[in-house]
Design a protein around this motif. Structure first.
Motif, PDB file in Angstrom:
ATOM      1  N   ILE A   1       0.856  -1.192   0.000  1.00 60.69           N
ATOM      2  CA  ILE A   1       0.000   0.000   0.000  1.00 60.69           C
ATOM      3  C   ILE A   1       0.887   1.236   0.000  1.00 60.69           C
ATOM      4  CG2 ILE A   1      -1.729   1.307   1.301  1.00 60.69           C
ATOM      5  CD1 ILE A   1      -2.695  -1.354   2.425  1.00 60.69           C
ATOM      6  N   LEU A   2       0.463   2.249  -0.731  1.00 55.77           N
ATOM      7  CA  LEU A   2       1.169   3.524  -0.783  1.00 55.77           C
ATOM      8  C   LEU A   2       0.272   4.616  -0.231  1.00 55.77           C
ATOM      9  CD1 LEU A   2       3.552   5.308  -1.768  1.00 55.77           C
ATOM     10  CD2 LEU A   2       2.307   5.526  -3.942  1.00 55.77           C
ATOM     11  N   LEU A   3       0.818   5.433   0.664  1.00 49.35           N
ATOM     12  CA  LEU A   3       0.155   6.637   1.174  1.00 49.35           C
ATOM     13  C   LEU A   3       0.930   7.833   0.633  1.00 49.35           C
ATOM     14  CD1 LEU A   3      -0.103   5.752   4.965  1.00 49.35           C
ATOM     15  CD2 LEU A   3      -2.019   5.979   3.403  1.00 49.35           C
ATOM     16  N   PHE A   4       0.276   8.749  -0.043  1.00 48.68           N
ATOM     17  CA  PHE A   4       0.987   9.921  -0.541  1.00 48.68           C
ATOM     18  C   PHE A   4       0.093  11.149  -0.513  1.00 48.68           C
ATOM     19  CE2 PHE A   4      -1.158   8.301  -4.224  1.00 48.68           C
ATOM     20  CZ  PHE A   4      -1.380   9.381  -5.062  1.00 48.68           C
ATOM     21  N   GLY A   5       0.739  12.290  -0.592  1.00 49.64           N
ATOM     22  CA  GLY A   5       0.055  13.580  -0.575  1.00 49.64           C
ATOM     23  C   GLY A   5       1.089  14.667  -0.410  1.00 49.64           C
ATOM     24  N   ALA A   6       0.637  15.866  -0.220  1.00 53.16           N
ATOM     25  CA  ALA A   6       1.540  16.997  -0.017  1.00 53.16           C
ATOM     26  C   ALA A   6       2.299  16.828   1.290  1.00 53.16           C
ATOM     27  CB  ALA A   6       0.745  18.298   0.015  1.00 53.16           C
ATOM     28  N   SER A   7       3.458  17.416   1.358  1.00 49.12           N
ATOM     29  CA  SER A   7       4.223  17.422   2.595  1.00 49.12           C
ATOM     30  C   SER A   7       3.374  18.058   3.691  1.00 49.12           C
ATOM     31  CB  SER A   7       5.516  18.226   2.388  1.00 49.12           C
ATOM     32  OG  SER A   7       6.364  18.059   3.465  1.00 49.12           O
TER      33      SER A   7
ATOM     34  N   THR B   1       2.846  10.038   6.819  1.00 45.45           N
ATOM     35  CA  THR B   1       3.691   9.276   7.749  1.00 45.45           C
ATOM     36  C   THR B   1       2.916   8.934   9.014  1.00 45.45           C
ATOM     37  OG1 THR B   1       5.693  10.300   6.866  1.00 45.45           O
ATOM     38  CG2 THR B   1       5.856   9.303   9.062  1.00 45.45           C
ATOM     39  N   THR B   2       2.202   9.883   9.544  1.00 50.45           N
ATOM     40  CA  THR B   2       1.418   9.656  10.760  1.00 50.45           C
ATOM     41  C   THR B   2       0.394   8.545  10.545  1.00 50.45           C
ATOM     42  OG1 THR B   2       1.710  11.974  11.391  1.00 50.45           O
ATOM     43  CG2 THR B   2      -0.082  10.769  12.467  1.00 50.45           C
ATOM     44  N   LEU B   3      -0.286   8.572   9.410  1.00 48.45           N
ATOM     45  CA  LEU B   3      -1.267   7.531   9.114  1.00 48.45           C
ATOM     46  C   LEU B   3      -0.580   6.183   8.890  1.00 48.45           C
ATOM     47  CD1 LEU B   3      -4.166   6.645   8.696  1.00 48.45           C
ATOM     48  CD2 LEU B   3      -3.998   7.450   6.313  1.00 48.45           C
ATOM     49  N   GLY B   4       0.557   6.179   8.219  1.00 48.32           N
ATOM     50  CA  GLY B   4       1.289   4.936   8.018  1.00 48.32           C
ATOM     51  C   GLY B   4       1.708   4.289   9.322  1.00 48.32           C
ATOM     52  N   ILE B   5       2.177   5.084  10.245  1.00 47.77           N
ATOM     53  CA  ILE B   5       2.569   4.587  11.576  1.00 47.77           C
ATOM     54  C   ILE B   5       1.355   4.032  12.312  1.00 47.77           C
ATOM     55  CG2 ILE B   5       3.405   5.317  13.858  1.00 47.77           C
ATOM     56  CD1 ILE B   5       5.276   7.289  12.293  1.00 47.77           C
ATOM     57  N   GLU B   6       0.239   4.738  12.230  1.00 46.57           N
ATOM     58  CA  GLU B   6      -0.989   4.299  12.913  1.00 46.57           C
ATOM     59  C   GLU B   6      -1.490   2.971  12.347  1.00 46.57           C
ATOM     60  OE1 GLU B   6      -4.156   4.437  15.661  1.00 46.57           O
ATOM     61  OE2 GLU B   6      -2.242   5.496  15.590  1.00 46.57           O
ATOM     62  N   ILE B   7      -1.476   2.828  11.046  1.00 49.07           N
ATOM     63  CA  ILE B   7      -1.929   1.581  10.434  1.00 49.07           C
ATOM     64  C   ILE B   7      -1.009   0.433  10.840  1.00 49.07           C
ATOM     65  CG2 ILE B   7      -2.225   0.370   8.228  1.00 49.07           C
ATOM     66  CD1 ILE B   7      -3.227   3.154   7.161  1.00 49.07           C
TER      67      ILE B   7
ATOM     68  N   SER C   1      -2.177  -3.136  12.801  1.00 49.95           N
ATOM     69  CA  SER C   1      -2.240  -4.255  11.868  1.00 49.95           C
ATOM     70  C   SER C   1      -0.888  -4.962  11.806  1.00 49.95           C
ATOM     71  CB  SER C   1      -2.619  -3.743  10.470  1.00 49.95           C
ATOM     72  OG  SER C   1      -1.535  -3.001   9.916  1.00 49.95           O
ATOM     73  N   ASP C   2      -0.785  -5.897  10.883  1.00 49.50           N
ATOM     74  CA  ASP C   2       0.481  -6.599  10.660  1.00 49.50           C
ATOM     75  C   ASP C   2       1.330  -5.934   9.584  1.00 49.50           C
ATOM     76  OD1 ASP C   2      -0.098  -8.511  12.581  1.00 49.50           O
ATOM     77  OD2 ASP C   2      -1.114  -9.823  11.144  1.00 49.50           O
ATOM     78  N   PHE C   3       0.942  -4.771   9.134  1.00 49.15           N
ATOM     79  CA  PHE C   3       1.695  -4.070   8.097  1.00 49.15           C
ATOM     80  C   PHE C   3       2.975  -3.470   8.663  1.00 49.15           C
ATOM     81  CE2 PHE C   3      -2.074  -4.567   5.679  1.00 49.15           C
ATOM     82  CZ  PHE C   3      -1.717  -4.403   4.360  1.00 49.15           C
ATOM     83  N   GLN C   4       4.020  -3.535   7.870  1.00 44.36           N
ATOM     84  CA  GLN C   4       5.293  -2.883   8.198  1.00 44.36           C
ATOM     85  C   GLN C   4       5.261  -1.505   7.549  1.00 44.36           C
ATOM     86  OE1 GLN C   4       7.932  -4.019  10.063  1.00 44.36           O
ATOM     87  NE2 GLN C   4       8.882  -2.034   9.750  1.00 44.36           N
TER      88      GLN C   4
ATOM     89  N   ASP D   1      13.437  -3.842   0.967  1.00 42.46           N
ATOM     90  CA  ASP D   1      12.639  -3.850   2.202  1.00 42.46           C
ATOM     91  C   ASP D   1      11.196  -4.271   1.941  1.00 42.46           C
ATOM     92  OD1 ASP D   1      14.778  -3.241   3.794  1.00 42.46           O
ATOM     93  OD2 ASP D   1      14.256  -1.136   4.076  1.00 42.46           O
ATOM     94  N   ILE D   2      10.646  -3.890   0.808  1.00 39.58           N
ATOM     95  CA  ILE D   2       9.288  -4.316   0.470  1.00 39.58           C
ATOM     96  C   ILE D   2       9.247  -5.842   0.334  1.00 39.58           C
ATOM     97  CG2 ILE D   2       7.566  -4.327  -1.400  1.00 39.58           C
ATOM     98  CD1 ILE D   2       8.092  -1.302  -1.712  1.00 39.58           C
ATOM     99  N   LYS D   3      10.274  -6.422  -0.259  1.00 41.06           N
ATOM    100  CA  LYS D   3      10.326  -7.885  -0.431  1.00 41.06           C
ATOM    101  C   LYS D   3      10.478  -8.620   0.897  1.00 41.06           C
ATOM    102  CE  LYS D   3      12.102  -7.908  -5.110  1.00 41.06           C
ATOM    103  NZ  LYS D   3      13.242  -8.178  -5.983  1.00 41.06           N
ATOM    104  N   ARG D   4      11.080  -7.960   1.900  1.00 43.73           N
ATOM    105  CA  ARG D   4      11.312  -8.602   3.201  1.00 43.73           C
ATOM    106  C   ARG D   4      10.028  -8.853   3.982  1.00 43.73           C
ATOM    107  NH1 ARG D   4      14.800  -4.771   6.335  1.00 43.73           N
ATOM    108  NH2 ARG D   4      14.058  -6.055   8.050  1.00 43.73           N
ATOM    109  N   PHE D   5       8.986  -8.099   3.706  1.00 50.97           N
ATOM    110  CA  PHE D   5       7.766  -8.159   4.504  1.00 50.97           C
ATOM    111  C   PHE D   5       6.570  -8.575   3.650  1.00 50.97           C
ATOM    112  CE2 PHE D   5      10.538  -4.866   6.297  1.00 50.97           C
ATOM    113  CZ  PHE D   5      10.739  -5.390   7.558  1.00 50.97           C
ATOM    114  N   LYS D   6       5.645  -9.287   4.273  1.00 46.15           N
ATOM    115  CA  LYS D   6       4.440  -9.739   3.572  1.00 46.15           C
ATOM    116  C   LYS D   6       3.518  -8.563   3.246  1.00 46.15           C
ATOM    117  CE  LYS D   6       0.411 -12.669   4.076  1.00 46.15           C
ATOM    118  NZ  LYS D   6      -0.583 -13.020   5.056  1.00 46.15           N
ATOM    119  N   ASP D   7       3.299  -7.704   4.230  1.00 43.68           N
ATOM    120  CA  ASP D   7       2.398  -6.559   4.078  1.00 43.68           C
ATOM    121  C   ASP D   7       3.147  -5.281   4.423  1.00 43.68           C
ATOM    122  OD1 ASP D   7       0.038  -8.054   3.404  1.00 43.68           O
ATOM    123  OD2 ASP D   7      -0.057  -8.683   5.502  1.00 43.68           O
ATOM    124  N   VAL D   8       3.149  -4.354   3.473  1.00 37.67           N
ATOM    125  CA  VAL D   8       3.926  -3.121   3.623  1.00 37.67           C
ATOM    126  C   VAL D   8       3.042  -1.923   3.320  1.00 37.67           C
ATOM    127  CG1 VAL D   8       5.855  -1.793   2.668  1.00 37.67           C
ATOM    128  CG2 VAL D   8       6.094  -4.238   3.001  1.00 37.67           C
TER     129      VAL D   8
END
Length: 179
Positions: free
Chosen positions: A3-9, A14-20, A24-27, A59-66
């Motif tokens: 999954i990709l999270l993007f938008g303006a600086s 980043t905050t949402l990525g950390i929260e998810i 969950s089991d996402f890295q 790093d994406i290959k190292r983890f099942k869910d990213v």
């Protein structure tokens, strides 16, 4: 799943990525950790494009869910097909700029006042970030992101960055379950 999270600086990717990742089991992987060399103060030296792409792919290959936070719009065509879902976060310009100013103050503290070079770099960053909604700006902008969305080979979900963090995370987690 990738999954990709993007938008303006300052939009909260980043905050949402950390929260998810917490819920969950996402890295969580942040594009800034691949784009910038680790320096003190941070964000002084860029990593070469080839090296950053190799590092992120490994790093994406190292983890099942990213879940990757940050804009990869200028990182190459290979990222057009790398994700199962992309989430584009939009945030009001004034709110976003206030967040960025606060973040710069928290990150650098009194050094922003005492270190002329750091102060100038921070000002240049804020000036750059303020151009995101300018249709004539040639850097990373809403126009560039909207054009990039058309190239992505996955569903793109748009979120309102002003929603509560928990609400945004819940929307994303529900979307993941549905895929």
């Amino acid at each position: 799943m990738n999954i990709l999270l993007f938008g303006a600086s300052g939009s909260g990717t980043t905050t949402l990525g950390i929260e998810i990742a917490k819920r969950s089991d996402f890295q969580h992987l942040d594009a800034d950790d691949y784009y910038w060399k680790q320096t003190n103060p941070p964000f002084q030296e860029k990593v070469q494009l080839t090296e950053r792409n190799e590092n992120l792919k490994a790093d994406i290959k190292r983890f099942k869910d990213v879940i990757v936070s940050g804009s990869l719009v200028s990182w190459g065509k290979e990222w057009h097909t790398a994700f199962d879902l992309a989430i584009f976060i939009r945030l009001d310009h004034a709110v976003r700029m206030e967040r960025l100013k606060q973040r710069e103050t928290e990150r650098y503290g009194v050094a922003l006042l005492s270190n002329k070079k750091l102060h100038e770099q921070s000002k240049a960053f804020l000036d750059w970030a303020s151009q995101y909604d300018n249709p004539k700006f040639n850097g990373r902008s809403i126009k560039v992101h909207e054009n990039w969305i058309e190239l992505l080979d996955c569903e793109v979900l748009t979120l309102d960055g002003q929603k509560e963090l928990a609400a945004k995370a819940e929307i994303v987690l529900e979307k993941i379950k549905a895929i």
